[in-house]
Design an enzyme around this catalytic site. Structure first.
Site, PDB file in Angstrom:
ATOM      1  N   ASN A  55     -37.810   3.498  -4.740  1.00 53.84           N
ATOM      2  CA  ASN A  55     -37.726   4.769  -4.012  1.00 53.84           C
ATOM      3  C   ASN A  55     -37.852   4.434  -2.537  1.00 53.84           C
ATOM      4  O   ASN A  55     -38.949   4.163  -2.052  1.00 53.84           O
ATOM      5  CB  ASN A  55     -38.856   5.706  -4.460  1.00 53.84           C
ATOM      6  N   TRP A  56     -36.727   4.449  -1.851  1.00 51.62           N
ATOM      7  CA  TRP A  56     -36.738   4.030  -0.440  1.00 51.62           C
ATOM      8  C   TRP A  56     -37.349   5.084   0.473  1.00 51.62           C
ATOM      9  O   TRP A  56     -37.575   4.821   1.655  1.00 51.62           O
ATOM     10  CB  TRP A  56     -35.314   3.733   0.026  1.00 51.62           C
ATOM     11  N   LYS A  57     -37.569   6.273  -0.045  1.00 52.28           N
ATOM     12  CA  LYS A  57     -38.057   7.392   0.784  1.00 52.28           C
ATOM     13  C   LYS A  57     -37.160   7.509   2.035  1.00 52.28           C
ATOM     14  O   LYS A  57     -35.971   7.202   1.963  1.00 52.28           O
ATOM     15  CB  LYS A  57     -39.524   7.209   1.157  1.00 52.28           C
ATOM     16  N   HIS A  74     -41.094  14.609  -6.859  1.00 54.70           N
ATOM     17  CA  HIS A  74     -41.998  13.623  -6.233  1.00 54.70           C
ATOM     18  C   HIS A  74     -43.152  14.384  -5.583  1.00 54.70           C
ATOM     19  O   HIS A  74     -42.950  15.472  -5.027  1.00 54.70           O
ATOM     20  CB  HIS A  74     -41.233  12.790  -5.204  1.00 54.70           C
ATOM     21  N   GLU A 112     -44.579  14.059  -2.869  1.00 55.61           N
ATOM     22  CA  GLU A 112     -44.378  14.385  -1.448  1.00 55.61           C
ATOM     23  C   GLU A 112     -43.575  15.678  -1.320  1.00 55.61           C
ATOM     24  O   GLU A 112     -43.822  16.487  -0.425  1.00 55.61           O
ATOM     25  CB  GLU A 112     -43.692  13.207  -0.729  1.00 55.61           C
ATOM     26  N   GLU A 116     -47.128   9.355 -11.466  1.00 54.32           N
ATOM     27  CA  GLU A 116     -47.482   8.867 -10.138  1.00 54.32           C
ATOM     28  C   GLU A 116     -48.736   9.588  -9.656  1.00 54.32           C
ATOM     29  O   GLU A 116     -48.643  10.688  -9.090  1.00 54.32           O
ATOM     30  CB  GLU A 116     -46.337   9.141  -9.148  1.00 54.32           C
ATOM     31  N   GLY A 121     -48.685   4.966  -1.893  1.00 53.84           N
ATOM     32  CA  GLY A 121     -48.702   4.495  -0.510  1.00 53.84           C
ATOM     33  C   GLY A 121     -50.084   4.131   0.006  1.00 53.84           C
ATOM     34  O   GLY A 121     -50.272   3.913   1.196  1.00 53.84           O
ATOM     35  N   SER A 132     -48.378   2.328  -5.609  1.00 50.68           N
ATOM     36  CA  SER A 132     -48.816   1.017  -5.125  1.00 50.68           C
ATOM     37  C   SER A 132     -48.541  -0.112  -6.113  1.00 50.68           C
ATOM     38  O   SER A 132     -49.367  -1.026  -6.264  1.00 50.68           O
ATOM     39  CB  SER A 132     -50.305   1.062  -4.735  1.00 50.68           C
ATOM     40  N   GLY A 159     -42.350   2.385  -4.334  1.00 51.79           N
ATOM     41  CA  GLY A 159     -42.094   2.861  -2.980  1.00 51.79           C
ATOM     42  C   GLY A 159     -42.084   1.721  -1.984  1.00 51.79           C
ATOM     43  O   GLY A 159     -41.085   1.027  -1.806  1.00 51.79           O
ATOM     44  N   GLY A 160     -43.215   1.502  -1.334  1.00 52.00           N
ATOM     45  CA  GLY A 160     -43.310   0.520  -0.247  1.00 52.00           C
ATOM     46  C   GLY A 160     -42.755  -0.850  -0.596  1.00 52.00           C
ATOM     47  O   GLY A 160     -42.019  -1.454   0.191  1.00 52.00           O
TER      48      GLY A 160
END
Ligand code: PEP
Length: 248
Positions: A11-13, A95, A97, A166, A172, A210, A231-232
């Site tokens: 997930n590149w956000k 998601h 967010e 999640e 994150g 994470s 993600g990251g």
């Protein structure tokens, strides 16, 4: 380990640029083949270039959201028909967010999942509790409520979705759920799906929060964890590739 083939989704956000994406994708492509299924969910504007880069590979691509509407006066929205035209295999929906920053309700998330499925785009439906909810002992109730809206809306198509657990407190933060904490929730989600569809055993339940090269293998060893939403660590080819390899 279960017989289900693992799935690792990046997930590149809201990250990337054409040169950075090209470098990231070529790093991932160079590391093939993977024993797991692999996909990247990129910002909308990068879908055409991503599709061009990946078209001859077995790596899939997708979006990070999808409108619940088919078409019309919905400024800024992107429909599942458009995603399908761009060859998207997946669309992340719900998601945390988006739930938190855009006020997405359980029902809206379910409607988005239905819209995606209607165009042959597999929704990756995210569920998860906040830290306050976990500390209040509400984890099971929260994820059950979130999943239940999707189960009811998708009805006989429920087995076509992918679910991602999640925990919001793990996203994150560098603080992943332990494999045991994640497995406990995955088991609850699988049981809820079992009550809804005879195909629950074949469904993929991803963990996200994470995930890194050094914790991926232990998470993937749990019986109900079928891969990861990353993600990251999906923004660095070497890390993403290591996670994909841990799933193999
Ligand atoms: C995510 O945003 O879906 C996610 C899991 O992020 P991270 O891996 O950075 O925690």
């Amino acid at each position: 380990m279960s017989a289900r083939r693992k799935l690792v989704v990046g997930n590149w956000k809201m990250h990337g640029s054409h040169p950075a994406n090209a470098e990231l994708l070529s790093g991932i492509m160079a590391a093939r083949p993977f024993a797991a299924d692999v996909a990247v969910c990129v910002p909308f504007p990068y879908l055409p270039a991503t599709a061009l880069s990946l078209i001859d590979s077995d790596i899939r691509w997708g979006a990070q959201d999808c409108s619940a509407h088919k078409q019309g006066a919905y400024t800024g929205e992107v429909s599942s028909t458009m995603l399908a035209e761009l060859g998207c295999r997946f669309a992340i929906v719900g998601h945390s967010e988006r739930r938190a920053m855009h006020g997405e309700s359980d029902q809206l998330v379910a409607d988005k999942a239905l819209a995606a499925l209607g165009q042959g785009v597999t929704p990756i439906v995210c569920v998860g509790e906040t830290l306050a909810q976990r500390e209040a002992g509400e984890t099971a109730g929260v994820v059950k409520r979130q999943l239940s809206a999707v189960i009811h809306t998708l009805a006989h198509c429920v087995s076509e979705m992918v679910v991602a657990y999640e925990p919001v407190w793990a996203i994150g933060t560098g603080l992943s759920a332990t494999p045991e904490q994640a497995q406990e929730v995955h088991q609850l989600l699988r049981a809820q799906l079992q009550a809804a569809t005879p195909r629950a055993e074949q469904m993929k339940l991803l963990y996200g929060g994470s995930v890194k090269p050094d914790n991926a293998a232990a998470l993937f060893a749990k019986p109900d964890i079928d891969g990861a939403l990353v993600g990251g660590a999906a923004l660095k080819a070497v890390d993403f590739v290591a996670i994909c390899r841990a799933a193999g």
